[in-house]
Enzyme design. Structure first.
Site, mmCIF file in Angstrom:
data_model
loop_
_atom_site.group_PDB
_atom_site.id
_atom_site.type_symbol
_atom_site.label_atom_id
_atom_site.label_comp_id
_atom_site.label_asym_id
_atom_site.label_seq_id
_atom_site.Cartn_x
_atom_site.Cartn_y
_atom_site.Cartn_z
ATOM 1 N N HIS A 1 37.540 38.945 41.941
ATOM 2 C CA HIS A 1 38.182 38.390 43.138
ATOM 3 C C HIS A 1 38.044 36.874 43.175
ATOM 4 O O HIS A 1 36.938 36.337 43.125
ATOM 5 C CB HIS A 1 37.564 39.005 44.386
ATOM 6 C CG HIS A 1 37.888 38.271 45.651
ATOM 7 N ND1 HIS A 1 39.188 37.953 46.019
ATOM 8 C CD2 HIS A 1 37.082 37.770 46.628
ATOM 9 C CE1 HIS A 1 39.161 37.309 47.174
ATOM 10 N NE2 HIS A 1 37.901 37.190 47.561
ATOM 11 N N HIS B 1 28.443 49.360 50.327
ATOM 12 C CA HIS B 1 28.462 48.789 51.677
ATOM 13 C C HIS B 1 27.039 48.431 52.101
ATOM 14 O O HIS B 1 26.158 49.291 52.103
ATOM 15 C CB HIS B 1 29.057 49.800 52.666
ATOM 16 C CG HIS B 1 29.656 49.185 53.886
ATOM 17 N ND1 HIS B 1 28.963 48.311 54.695
ATOM 18 C CD2 HIS B 1 30.892 49.302 54.446
ATOM 19 C CE1 HIS B 1 29.742 47.923 55.693
ATOM 20 N NE2 HIS B 1 30.919 48.512 55.566
ATOM 21 N N ASN C 1 42.782 31.455 47.124
ATOM 22 C CA ASN C 1 42.192 32.737 47.522
ATOM 23 C C ASN C 1 43.220 33.482 48.375
ATOM 24 O O ASN C 1 43.418 33.168 49.549
ATOM 25 C CB ASN C 1 40.905 32.495 48.312
ATOM 26 C CG ASN C 1 40.245 33.786 48.764
ATOM 27 O OD1 ASN C 1 40.794 34.873 48.602
ATOM 28 N ND2 ASN C 1 39.057 33.669 49.341
ATOM 29 N N CYS D 1 38.117 40.828 52.043
ATOM 30 C CA CYS D 1 38.844 40.622 50.789
ATOM 31 C C CYS D 1 38.733 41.808 49.828
ATOM 32 O O CYS D 1 39.463 41.854 48.835
ATOM 33 C CB CYS D 1 38.340 39.361 50.106
ATOM 34 S SG CYS D 1 38.589 37.861 51.087
ATOM 35 N N HIS E 1 39.011 43.710 29.996
ATOM 36 C CA HIS E 1 39.470 42.648 30.892
ATOM 37 C C HIS E 1 38.724 42.739 32.222
ATOM 38 O O HIS E 1 38.363 43.832 32.667
ATOM 39 C CB HIS E 1 40.979 42.752 31.134
ATOM 40 C CG HIS E 1 41.789 42.815 29.876
ATOM 41 N ND1 HIS E 1 42.051 41.711 29.099
ATOM 42 C CD2 HIS E 1 42.390 43.868 29.249
ATOM 43 C CE1 HIS E 1 42.780 42.067 28.052
ATOM 44 N NE2 HIS E 1 42.990 43.369 28.129
ATOM 45 N N HIS F 1 43.267 28.633 40.787
ATOM 46 C CA HIS F 1 43.902 27.322 40.656
ATOM 47 C C HIS F 1 45.363 27.357 41.095
ATOM 48 O O HIS F 1 45.831 26.466 41.811
ATOM 49 C CB HIS F 1 43.819 26.860 39.193
ATOM 50 C CG HIS F 1 44.458 25.534 38.932
ATOM 51 N ND1 HIS F 1 45.788 25.393 38.603
ATOM 52 C CD2 HIS F 1 43.941 24.274 38.978
ATOM 53 C CE1 HIS F 1 46.071 24.113 38.443
ATOM 54 N NE2 HIS F 1 44.963 23.409 38.657
#
Length: 512
Positions: free
Chosen positions: A411, A323, A444, A244, A407, A440
């Site tokens: 994710h 990573h 995802n 993702c 802001h 909502h």
């Protein structure tokens, strides 16, 4: 739970109400005074160099003018009659300026972006989701009950989308159906992007596509080249299996390419494919992705042309990648595998949130010095020294990232991910509103979720010139990646945005 900016869990909010009732007036005044003391401290430390430099320069100028009033006149006469010195100095100045201009990193501008909005017939309300799960006959009672509980606590609404193949009974997860899903999402986002920017496909010099679980031959990037008849010398890349957070990785790759190839455009397409990656078994750790992942995708237009600065929405400021794949536990915490019955799916480890928290700490340790004001860096460093030298029980200082960013686009991997970052970064409910509302409304959507969140902020009219946005994404491997953007204008939502016909209904109240 209230997903808006007026309150939230544990009594945190923008008001003066706390968990045990209203504050007494002296306590409230004390907190107000402390707030302004902190603001004064941050302002003083952040501008300390200016406060010290200006008086020193003034003193030097005054002293020089009083003691040697003819120094400047003498210097001018010396240069006037020494042509060789003038030529040499000018040559060095021109050479140095040219070298700087040629080697300095070129700004990367985000001209515009587009998020795919699936048709309404692909919506999957809870009752329909559970009905189809029962009718497929692949899940036992325990698995069905587990999915029901996950859906109730997930933070997803009834308007998220699943691919057309999953609406069939029985589902038809074929290669052709997966290709159709990929084409609908990618081409839908790109058509809207080209329409909004008036950019011709032939003008695109760099194409980066990321999709973790669906990598056919020819590749997804080749599909786009074929569809839009992109030019033959285009630099195309297809990133697979990176989870993702691959959207930020794709932006980072495009940024590096834009430093080498001048005066061109780069398009970054981020998506995930569900059709062939639906899990039809009963292993609970592999059922969670069924409940959370939904159809979505984004297309981002980047440019290194100075002429695009005027119309661009944002400038890329920083990309920081972390990573943890060297650690075996982190490597296997999001793992595609087969269960005992031979059903393929993605398994989520119980250690996922702890590993994500560790990756986040490493990432912000690198990002912090790049974005935090000097005042926050001093507080963090002094606390670290005190803990090291005197007392390790002293609580570590958590930098106030609200001083660096206006802001936050976290994710929308799940409710637990958003909760964890809200707590660890000490954010207010308003800072995570875009993430919760995206989860909502769209679920995802993997690597594209951070763009739906940015679109939410724009649709609410909250993005002003000079505002900084922090996009944070997590992915298998295990990775935590950050991208920082600066708004170049008061950003308005683009035409046919994902929130265009529903933003007036948000934020909605979410039940805890």
């Amino acid at each position: 739970m209230d997903g808006g900016g007026d309150g939230g869990r544990n009594g945190r909010g923008f008001g003066v109400q706390i968990r045990n009732g209203p504050r007494r007036l002296p306590d409230f005044l004390q907190s107000v005074n402390l707030k302004y003391v902190k603001l004064g401290y941050h302002y003083l430390v952040s501008n300390l160099f200016t406060f010290c430099l200006v008086p020193i320069m003034l003193i030097i100028i005054i002293e020089s003018s009083q003691k040697n009033p003819d120094d400047i006149r003498q210097l001018w006469l010396h240069l006037q009659y020494n042509l060789v010195s003038v030529i040499i100095c000018s040559a060095f100045l021109v050479f140095g300026s040219t070298l700087y201009i040629m080697t300095r990193p070129r700004p990367v501008y985000l001209v515009d972006y587009s998020c795919y909005r699936p048709p309404d017939n692909l919506q999957a309300p809870f009752h329909l989701f559970m009905e189809h799960s029962q009718l497929t006959g692949d899940f036992d009672d325990s698995a069905l009950e587990f999915q029901r509980r996950i859906l109730e606590r997930s933070g997803l609404g009834d308007e998220t989308y699943v691919p057309e193949a999953m609406h069939s009974i029985p589902p038809r997860p074929s290669m052709q159906a997966a290709r159709e899903e990929a084409q609908q999402v990618m081409f839908g986002a790109l058509d809207n992007l080209f329409a909004n920017t008036n950019i011709k496909p032939k003008d695109i010099g760099i194409l980066v596509v990321n999709c973790s679980l669906f990598n056919p031959t020819p590749s997804l990037s080749a599909m786009i080249v074929n569809k839009y008849k992109l030019r033959g010398n285009i630099l195309s890349f297809n990133l697979g299996g990176m989870g993702c957070s691959a959207g930020v990785i794709a932006v980072d790759l495009a940024k590096d390419l834009l430093q080498v190839h001048r005066n061109t455009y780069a398009v970054v397409v981020s998506t995930e494919n569900i059709t062939q990656n639906w899990y039809f078994g009963n292993k609970k750790s592999m059922l969670i992705p069924n409940c959370l992942f939904r159809v979505g995708g984004s297309a981002v237009l980047l440019s290194n042309k100075s002429s695009d600065r005027r119309r661009a929405k944002y400038k890329l400021v920083h990309v920081v990648r972390t990573h943890k794949g060297a650690d075996d536990t982190a490597f296997r915490c999001v793992y595609q595998e087969q269960d005992n019955a031979g059903n393929t799916g993605v398994s989520l480890s119980r250690d996922l949130m702890a590993i994500a928290g560790g990756a986040l700490k490493i990432n912000i340790t690198t990002l912090g010095p790049l974005v935090l004001p000097l005042s926050e860096q001093l507080l963090f460093f002094s606390t670290l020294v005190l803990r090291t030298l005197f007392n390790r029980k002293i609580r570590p200082y958590i930098p106030n990232f609200k001083l660096a960013f206006d802001h936050f686009c976290i994710h929308a991997g799940g409710r637990a991910v958003i909760d964890e970052l809200e707590t660890n970064l000490q954010l207010l409910p308003g800072h995570v509103e875009a993430s919760r509302m995206t989860l909502h409304r769209f679920g995802n959507t993997s690597s594209s979720s951070i763009w739906y969140e940015l679109a939410y902020i724009e649709a609410k009219g909250r993005m002003r010139r000079g505002h900084r946005v922090w996009q944070i994404a997590f992915g298998s491997g295990f990775k935590c990646n950050s991208a920082v953007w600066e708004a170049l204008q008061n950003v308005k939502p683009s035409r046919n945005g994902p929130w265009e016909d529903c933003i007036h209904r948000y934020p909605v109240n979410l039940i805890s």
